[in-house]
Design a protein around this motif. Structure first.
Motif, PDB file in Angstrom:
ATOM      1  N   ALA A 326       0.825  -1.206   0.000  1.00  0.00           N
ATOM      2  CA  ALA A 326       0.000   0.000   0.000  1.00  0.00           C
ATOM      3  C   ALA A 326       0.865   1.264   0.000  1.00  0.00           C
ATOM      4  N   MET A 327       2.012   1.215   0.659  1.00  0.00           N
ATOM      5  CA  MET A 327       2.896   2.379   0.707  1.00  0.00           C
ATOM      6  C   MET A 327       3.630   2.582  -0.615  1.00  0.00           C
ATOM      7  N   TYR A 328       3.992   1.464  -1.264  1.00  0.00           N
ATOM      8  CA  TYR A 328       4.787   1.532  -2.492  1.00  0.00           C
ATOM      9  C   TYR A 328       3.952   1.013  -3.656  1.00  0.00           C
ATOM     10  N   GLN A 329       3.202   1.926  -4.258  1.00  0.00           N
ATOM     11  CA  GLN A 329       2.299   1.536  -5.335  1.00  0.00           C
ATOM     12  C   GLN A 329       3.043   0.967  -6.542  1.00  0.00           C
ATOM     13  N   ASP A 330       4.264   1.454  -6.792  1.00  0.00           N
ATOM     14  CA  ASP A 330       5.034   0.948  -7.933  1.00  0.00           C
ATOM     15  C   ASP A 330       5.370  -0.528  -7.739  1.00  0.00           C
ATOM     16  N   ILE A 331       5.642  -0.931  -6.503  1.00  0.00           N
ATOM     17  CA  ILE A 331       5.937  -2.341  -6.218  1.00  0.00           C
ATOM     18  C   ILE A 331       4.661  -3.170  -6.323  1.00  0.00           C
ATOM     19  N   VAL A 335       3.965  -6.714  -8.414  1.00  0.00           N
ATOM     20  CA  VAL A 335       3.535  -7.973  -7.800  1.00  0.00           C
ATOM     21  C   VAL A 335       2.200  -8.434  -8.399  1.00  0.00           C
ATOM     22  N   TYR A 336       1.248  -7.513  -8.528  1.00  0.00           N
ATOM     23  CA  TYR A 336      -0.089  -7.863  -9.011  1.00  0.00           C
ATOM     24  C   TYR A 336      -0.075  -8.502 -10.407  1.00  0.00           C
ATOM     25  N   PRO A 337       0.586  -7.906 -11.424  1.00  0.00           N
ATOM     26  CA  PRO A 337       0.583  -8.543 -12.746  1.00  0.00           C
ATOM     27  C   PRO A 337       1.194  -9.936 -12.752  1.00  0.00           C
ATOM     28  N   GLU A 338       2.213 -10.143 -11.919  1.00  0.00           N
ATOM     29  CA  GLU A 338       2.823 -11.473 -11.864  1.00  0.00           C
ATOM     30  C   GLU A 338       1.829 -12.489 -11.309  1.00  0.00           C
ATOM     31  N   ILE A 339       1.081 -12.083 -10.284  1.00  0.00           N
ATOM     32  CA  ILE A 339       0.070 -12.976  -9.713  1.00  0.00           C
ATOM     33  C   ILE A 339      -1.007 -13.294 -10.751  1.00  0.00           C
ATOM     34  N   ILE A 340      -1.467 -12.281 -11.463  1.00  0.00           N
ATOM     35  CA  ILE A 340      -2.511 -12.482 -12.468  1.00  0.00           C
ATOM     36  C   ILE A 340      -2.018 -13.344 -13.628  1.00  0.00           C
ATOM     37  N   GLU A 341      -0.738 -13.198 -13.956  1.00  0.00           N
ATOM     38  CA  GLU A 341      -0.175 -14.000 -15.042  1.00  0.00           C
ATOM     39  C   GLU A 341      -0.233 -15.487 -14.717  1.00  0.00           C
ATOM     40  N   HIS A 342       0.094 -15.849 -13.505  1.00  0.00           N
ATOM     41  CA  HIS A 342       0.205 -17.270 -13.152  1.00  0.00           C
ATOM     42  C   HIS A 342      -1.034 -17.823 -12.427  1.00  0.00           C
ATOM     43  N   VAL A 359       8.312 -15.235  -9.035  1.00  0.00           N
ATOM     44  CA  VAL A 359       9.706 -14.869  -8.773  1.00  0.00           C
ATOM     45  C   VAL A 359       9.812 -13.501  -8.108  1.00  0.00           C
ATOM     46  N   TYR A 360       9.170 -12.482  -8.702  1.00  0.00           N
ATOM     47  CA  TYR A 360       9.262 -11.139  -8.114  1.00  0.00           C
ATOM     48  C   TYR A 360       8.515 -11.084  -6.783  1.00  0.00           C
ATOM     49  N   THR A 361       7.391 -11.772  -6.696  1.00  0.00           N
ATOM     50  CA  THR A 361       6.639 -11.821  -5.441  1.00  0.00           C
ATOM     51  C   THR A 361       7.484 -12.429  -4.334  1.00  0.00           C
ATOM     52  N   ASP A 362       8.247 -13.451  -4.677  1.00  0.00           N
ATOM     53  CA  ASP A 362       9.145 -14.077  -3.704  1.00  0.00           C
ATOM     54  C   ASP A 362      10.202 -13.083  -3.234  1.00  0.00           C
ATOM     55  N   MET A 363      10.769 -12.305  -4.162  1.00  0.00           N
ATOM     56  CA  MET A 363      11.739 -11.270  -3.799  1.00  0.00           C
ATOM     57  C   MET A 363      11.100 -10.235  -2.885  1.00  0.00           C
ATOM     58  N   PHE A 364       9.864  -9.865  -3.208  1.00  0.00           N
ATOM     59  CA  PHE A 364       9.144  -8.884  -2.394  1.00  0.00           C
ATOM     60  C   PHE A 364       8.943  -9.404  -0.968  1.00  0.00           C
ATOM     61  N   ILE A 365       8.496 -10.654  -0.829  1.00  0.00           N
ATOM     62  CA  ILE A 365       8.263 -11.224   0.506  1.00  0.00           C
ATOM     63  C   ILE A 365       9.571 -11.289   1.292  1.00  0.00           C
ATOM     64  N   LYS A 366      10.655 -11.647   0.635  1.00  0.00           N
ATOM     65  CA  LYS A 366      11.947 -11.684   1.319  1.00  0.00           C
ATOM     66  C   LYS A 366      12.349 -10.299   1.813  1.00  0.00           C
ATOM     67  N   GLU A 367      12.041  -9.275   1.026  1.00  0.00           N
ATOM     68  CA  GLU A 367      12.357  -7.909   1.461  1.00  0.00           C
ATOM     69  C   GLU A 367      11.468  -7.499   2.638  1.00  0.00           C
ATOM     70  N   VAL A 368      10.215  -7.948   2.625  1.00  0.00           N
ATOM     71  CA  VAL A 368       9.341  -7.708   3.774  1.00  0.00           C
ATOM     72  C   VAL A 368       9.950  -8.324   5.023  1.00  0.00           C
ATOM     73  N   LEU A 369      10.438  -9.557   4.906  1.00  0.00           N
ATOM     74  CA  LEU A 369      11.018 -10.253   6.053  1.00  0.00           C
ATOM     75  C   LEU A 369      12.388  -9.690   6.430  1.00  0.00           C
TER      76      LEU A 369
END
Length: 504
Positions: A326-331, A335-342, A359-369
């Motif tokens: 929600a804070m980083y709309q660009d991110i 994430v959203y298009p990758e989810i919709i793609e698969h 792949v990108y969603t996984d990178m995002f979650i790792k950055e969250v953690l």
């Protein structure tokens, strides 16, 4: 004359204790010492009376100040703060440092894998490791999906534009997931489930505050406080609720074994056996019959561990992730298009294998953690002498580690270590980084047992949330404050506004 002898004996006793402590701590004479906050007669009482936010900030500053390791005085003894990634790895992976520090005794549930003493933990962990293999985790995915469908259904009831506390929704979903995979989905319909969750949260709040309240280390003192009485009440209610379920499940399991009716459907082929959820408590009962025998008390305590750890880990991770999206709309728009793609629709199968496509969603979650590790700090005790940085450390010393600070070291993560950037986990960046600089689930043999469970459940929740909603917030990253506790919680709510996505 008696008074004089008593005074001499007292002074002699003090001198003997001081000499014992001087010799015991002689190994640390050259280590830097964290400044005491407030001191009376050599006892640092600075953490008493502070808020959880202040305690978190003080400990973070301590660990951020020292590069390798240092000493923190806690009453008449020292705790060794380990801050360098290589030293953290060495201690956490050391076979003689698998004992948890004494204040984990405050957790109770000492017959469960989380707070068990080393000898008991070793046998339990070896027996429990197979209960979270990939095949079993894959069998949990249908339960995750069902819970996520319920989650987004409840979120759709929110009036568009209204602000919600995201953690209340993700925590409930995570609890339903962990109840379903630990005890079976029928638990979710029981009266008292919500009170049970509230009591669990209260217990761990009391424990966290006691860990930094040195005056509360003594049971005789703690028992005089209102917190003790409230904690004992919460524990009693939790045990009553959970014990009844465990006993019912045990009787049902025994009946199933006796009759040989191990299935809930007429489908008897191997494919069904492979895919059906391997409920955690049934696995414990099976072990008790076939390999390491788990007592009723051990089963109950391990059930508590799974309920608390699974709820806090996944629920908090998704709440944090939603806030960052929600804070980083660009991110969010990556994430959203990758989810919709698969995973374009609810009819798209979700499996542990297909989740690897994100792949990108996984990178995002790792950055969250990275920004929000599951447990911001932990502590261990060495059961034998060990060597660290050329110093021989006698057995019985306490080591503490701060992952929140580790994940922000500028010498590892660069000058923008505080920036939220999923590209930190691009292969080329990871290749050149110290491999010990990232420990979201701790490391070594006593790391988080449910790490893979958490990653899978988090991804499934994010798929359903982002497929249905665009997330917004007025919170700025730099305004986030955290509280000291066994898990990393914010001092404010995860305030998010939902915008429903148009169905194509």
């Amino acid at each position: 004359m008696f008074s004089l002898l008593l005074l001499i004996s007292l002074l002699l006793g003090i001198l003997l204790v001081r000499e014992y402590l001087r010799r015991r701590h002689a190994f640390a004479k050259d280590l830097p010492v964290a400044a005491r906050i407030k001191e009376i007669l050599g006892v640092d009482y600075g953490m008493i009376g502070l808020t959880d936010e202040q305690r978190f900030d003080i400990l973070s500053r301590m660990f951020g100040k020292y590069d390798r390791f240092f000493q923190i005085w806690v009453g008449p003894t020292i705790v060794l703060g380990v801050s360098h990634p290589d030293l953290m790895q060495k201690v956490l992976a050391h076979t003689d440092c698998l004992q948890k520090a004494f204040f984990y005794d405050f957790v109770g549930f000492e017959h469960g894998v989380f707070s068990a003493k080393y000898d008991l933990w070793k046998g339990q962990r070896k027996a429990l490791n197979p209960t979270f293999n990939l095949r079993i985790l894959n069998s949990f995915v249908p339960i995750f999906v069902t819970c996520c469908q319920k989650l987004v259904g409840e979120m759709h009831q929110v009036k568009e534009g209204d602000t919600i506390d995201m953690f209340k929704y993700t925590s409930k979903c995570a609890l339903e997931m962990v109840c379903g995979t630990t005890l079976g989905s029928d638990v979710l319909n029981r009266d008292g489930k919500d009170a049970f969750l509230k009591h669990l949260e209260d217990i761990f709040g009391f424990i966290s505050r006691r860990m930094l309240g040195i005056h509360l280390y003594f049971d005789a003192v703690y028992k005089l406080t209102p917190s003790y009485r409230k904690e004992m009440y919460a524990r009693k209610e939790c045990v009553v609720f959970a014990s009844k379920i465990v006993q019912e499940k045990k009787e049902a399991f025994r009946l199933t074994q006796k009759t040989g009716s191990t299935q809930v459907s007429n489908d008897s082929d191997e494919r069904y056996e492979y895919k059906k959820p391997q409920i955690f408590i049934d696995q414990l009962f099976s072990m008790s019959d076939n390999s390491r025998a788990f007592t009723d008390e051990e089963i109950l305590h391990n059930v508590f561990v799974m309920l608390v750890a699974g709820n806090d880990t996944s629920g908090l991770a998704v709440a944090h992730a939603s806030l960052f999206l929600a804070m980083y709309q660009d991110i969010q728009e990556k994430v959203y298009p990758e989810i919709i793609e698969h995973f374009p629709t609810e009819n798209t199968p979700v499996t542990a294998e297909s989740l690897k496509l994100l792949v990108y969603t996984d990178m995002f979650i790792k950055e969250v953690l990275r920004h929000c590790p599951v447990a911001p700090s932990i502590a261990r005790t060495n059961i034998k002498d060990i060597e660290l940085d050329g110093i021989n450390i006698p057995a019985g010393n306490i080591f503490t580690f701060n992952f929140w600070v580790l994940h922000r070291r500028k010498d590892v993560w660069g000058p923008k270590a505080y920036k939220f950037d999923p590209d930190n986990f691009l292969p080329e960046r990871c290749r050149d980084r110290n491999p010990n600089a990232y420990m979201p689930f701790s490391t070594g043999a006593r790391n988080c047992l449910g790490a893979r469970y958490a990653m899978i459940s988090v991804k499934v929740m994010l798929i359903y949330i982002l497929r249905n909603f665009r997330l917004h917030t007025e919170i700025k990253h730099e305004d986030i404050k955290y509280k000291f506790g066994m898990t990393l919680k914010m001092s404010t709510q995860h305030s998010i506004q939902l915008e429903k996505r148009c169905k194509s």
